[in-house]
Design an enzyme around this catalytic site. Structure first.
Site, PDB file in Angstrom:
ATOM      1  N   GLY A 109       0.819  -1.207   0.000  1.00 51.04           N
ATOM      2  CA  GLY A 109       0.000   0.000   0.000  1.00 51.04           C
ATOM      3  C   GLY A 109       0.848   1.248   0.000  1.00 51.04           C
ATOM      4  O   GLY A 109       2.049   1.211  -0.275  1.00 51.04           O
ATOM      5  N   ASN A 110       0.234   2.356   0.327  1.00 50.34           N
ATOM      6  CA  ASN A 110       0.934   3.630   0.384  1.00 50.34           C
ATOM      7  C   ASN A 110       0.347   4.470   1.510  1.00 50.34           C
ATOM      8  O   ASN A 110      -0.612   4.057   2.171  1.00 50.34           O
ATOM      9  CB  ASN A 110       0.866   4.360  -0.964  1.00 50.34           C
ATOM     10  CG  ASN A 110      -0.562   4.562  -1.434  1.00 50.34           C
ATOM     11  OD1 ASN A 110      -1.324   5.310  -0.829  1.00 50.34           O
ATOM     12  ND2 ASN A 110      -0.934   3.871  -2.516  1.00 50.34           N
ATOM     13  N   ARG A 111       0.876   5.664   1.699  1.00 49.45           N
ATOM     14  CA  ARG A 111       0.526   6.477   2.866  1.00 49.45           C
ATOM     15  C   ARG A 111      -0.577   7.490   2.584  1.00 49.45           C
ATOM     16  O   ARG A 111      -0.847   8.351   3.419  1.00 49.45           O
ATOM     17  CB  ARG A 111       1.774   7.202   3.372  1.00 49.45           C
ATOM     18  CG  ARG A 111       2.866   6.265   3.869  1.00 49.45           C
ATOM     19  CD  ARG A 111       4.094   7.045   4.300  1.00 49.45           C
ATOM     20  NE  ARG A 111       3.778   7.978   5.377  1.00 49.45           N
ATOM     21  CZ  ARG A 111       4.611   8.928   5.794  1.00 49.45           C
ATOM     22  NH1 ARG A 111       5.790   9.058   5.220  1.00 49.45           N
ATOM     23  NH2 ARG A 111       4.261   9.731   6.780  1.00 49.45           N
TER      24      ARG A 111
END
Length: 428
Positions: A230-232
């Site tokens: 995923g990412n932030r």
């Protein structure tokens, strides 16, 4: 844990007036009252006479801990029609009916609630609730614009089940959404979907009659039933874009990938999980859209294989599994390449500088590769931007234009993006 309203410098609890107008949604205000009270606010309820036909005074008194009055003739010696609004830190009206909006816009003071609105020097937040036809009527729209032009924060109503079998726009925003907006105002922050008028006049509704698609959040690419890549991204900027487009009159579709903040009211939400789901949703919704804004952080890669069982550690070895990756579709480039005539495509670029160039150099190169009309470039070095309420961006246009916006609240960044989109739609 629910967020709390911070005490002021003297240590007193924030004083909130909760106005309740006479609509069926008045029962939901009891939940809002509890949220405000448990969050640390000192709440006084001011219902209209009509509201008391839906929820009685004993309920409001028991939940708030204060006596309840609706008439200016109650406790006249205390001058409540002046004192109540003047001493408040925030006035919230939920539900705000079409009648209440009209009386507030006209400056009437024929009961304690409208008198409170007329004397309040603190922020005022109105949460409308009414049937769709009432909300869309030109008289109501004019009243909302007039109130926003005076600096009143008017939330966009929700879409869903109304009284009886009716459904549509006009549903009271959920108590949690109104509570979040109230906390933002008490803390001096901007309210997504309900900002005061833009400088120089009433709320601009330059996107009326337009249909826009906004993606927000971050995709998650599954590795096994438990883990993902995923990412932030929190989705804050995309939600602000959707909220401001709705406030400016557009029909908005929000393609949402794992938002960390509530979706705004007054928009249609399509929930997605990974990059391929997001691509399918955006391509389906783009038909007939005047603009597509890709604010979501779409994963560039995904695991080549997704296991059906959780990947276990091998007790016989310290070796870690090797995860092979494959590229995800380039959704922004695909949108730009196949955009119908007149449709404006906007991309976002979260960039960091490196030995090959600074943030803007990478942004200009990305704009050229993607072929979109506008690219919003964020410098995310050192964790900047993610999860924060403010940001600084550079708007790069395919026509060679460049504009820096910020540092500013994400709602103002969103307005700058829609200003640029509106300019390009006007050229078409």
């Amino acid at each position: 844990m629910e967020p709390t309203a911070a005490p002021d410098r003297q240590g007193r609890r924030p004083r909130v007036v909760l106005g309740v107008a006479g609509g069926i949604a008045a029962y939901k205000a009891a939940s809002l009252l509890r949220l405000l009270h448990e969050g640390g606010a000192d709440v006084r309820v001011v219902p209209t006479a009509s509201a008391l036909r839906f929820v009685g005074a004993p309920t409001w008194s028991a939940l708030s801990g204060h006596p309840v009055a609706s008439d200016v003739w109650d406790d006249v010696h205390e001058v409540p029609h002046v004192r109540t609004g003047r001493e408040a830190d925030l006035v919230v009206v939920a539900p705000a009916t079409a009648d209440l909006l009209a009386r507030a816009a006209a400056g009437l003071a024929d009961d304690l609630l409208t008198s409170t609105l007329l004397t309040a020097t603190c922020p005022v937040l109105l949460a409308p609730a009414m049937h769709t036809e009432m909300w869309l009527h030109p008289a109501t729209r004019a009243n909302v614009e007039l109130l926003r032009g005076r600096g009143v924060h008017v939330l966009e109503p929700g879409v869903g089940r109304l009284t009886g079998a009716d459904s549509g726009v006009g549903r009271l925003p959920e108590p949690e959404e109104v509570h979040a907006a109230a906390l933002a105002l008490l803390e001096g922050r901007a309210v997504a979907g309900a900002p005061p008028a833009r400088p120089g006049g009433p709320e601009v509704r330059d996107l009326a009659g337009r249909r826009v698609v906004v993606s927000a959040g971050g995709t998650r690419e599954p590795l096994d039933p438990v883990r993902y890549l995923g990412n932030r991204s929190s989705g804050r900027q995309g939600v602000a874009l959707a909220a401001r487009a709705a406030a400016r009159g557009a029909e908005v579709v929000l393609v949402a990938a794992h938002l960390e903040v509530p979706a705004p009211t007054g928009v249609r939400v399509v929930d997605v999980g990974d990059a391929r789901e997001l691509r399918a949703a955006v391509l389906a919704e783009r038909t007939g859209a005047d603009a597509v804004v890709m604010a979501a952080a779409v994963a560039d890669f995904r695991p080549a294989q997704v296991t059906t069982a959780k990947i276990k550690k091998d007790p016989a070895t310290q070796d870690a599994p090797v995860v092979a990756l494959v590229r995800n579709p380039d959704v922004l480039a695909e949108l730009a390449a196949d955009a119908p005539e007149g449709q404006v495509v906007v991309g976002f670029a979260a960039e960091t500088g490196d030995e090959d160039g600074d943030v803007l150099a990478h942004g200009r190169a990305k704009l050229a590769r993607k072929g979109c009309d506008l690219l919003v470039v964020n410098d995310v070095g050192g964790g900047a931007v993610f999860g924060r309420d403010e940001s600084t961006v550079v708007l790069l246009g395919r026509d060679g234009s460049e504009r820096t916006v910020g540092p500013a609240p994400k709602e103002l960044v969103a307005d700058a993006v829609w200003d640029a989109v509106g300019e390009r739609l006007g050229r078409g």
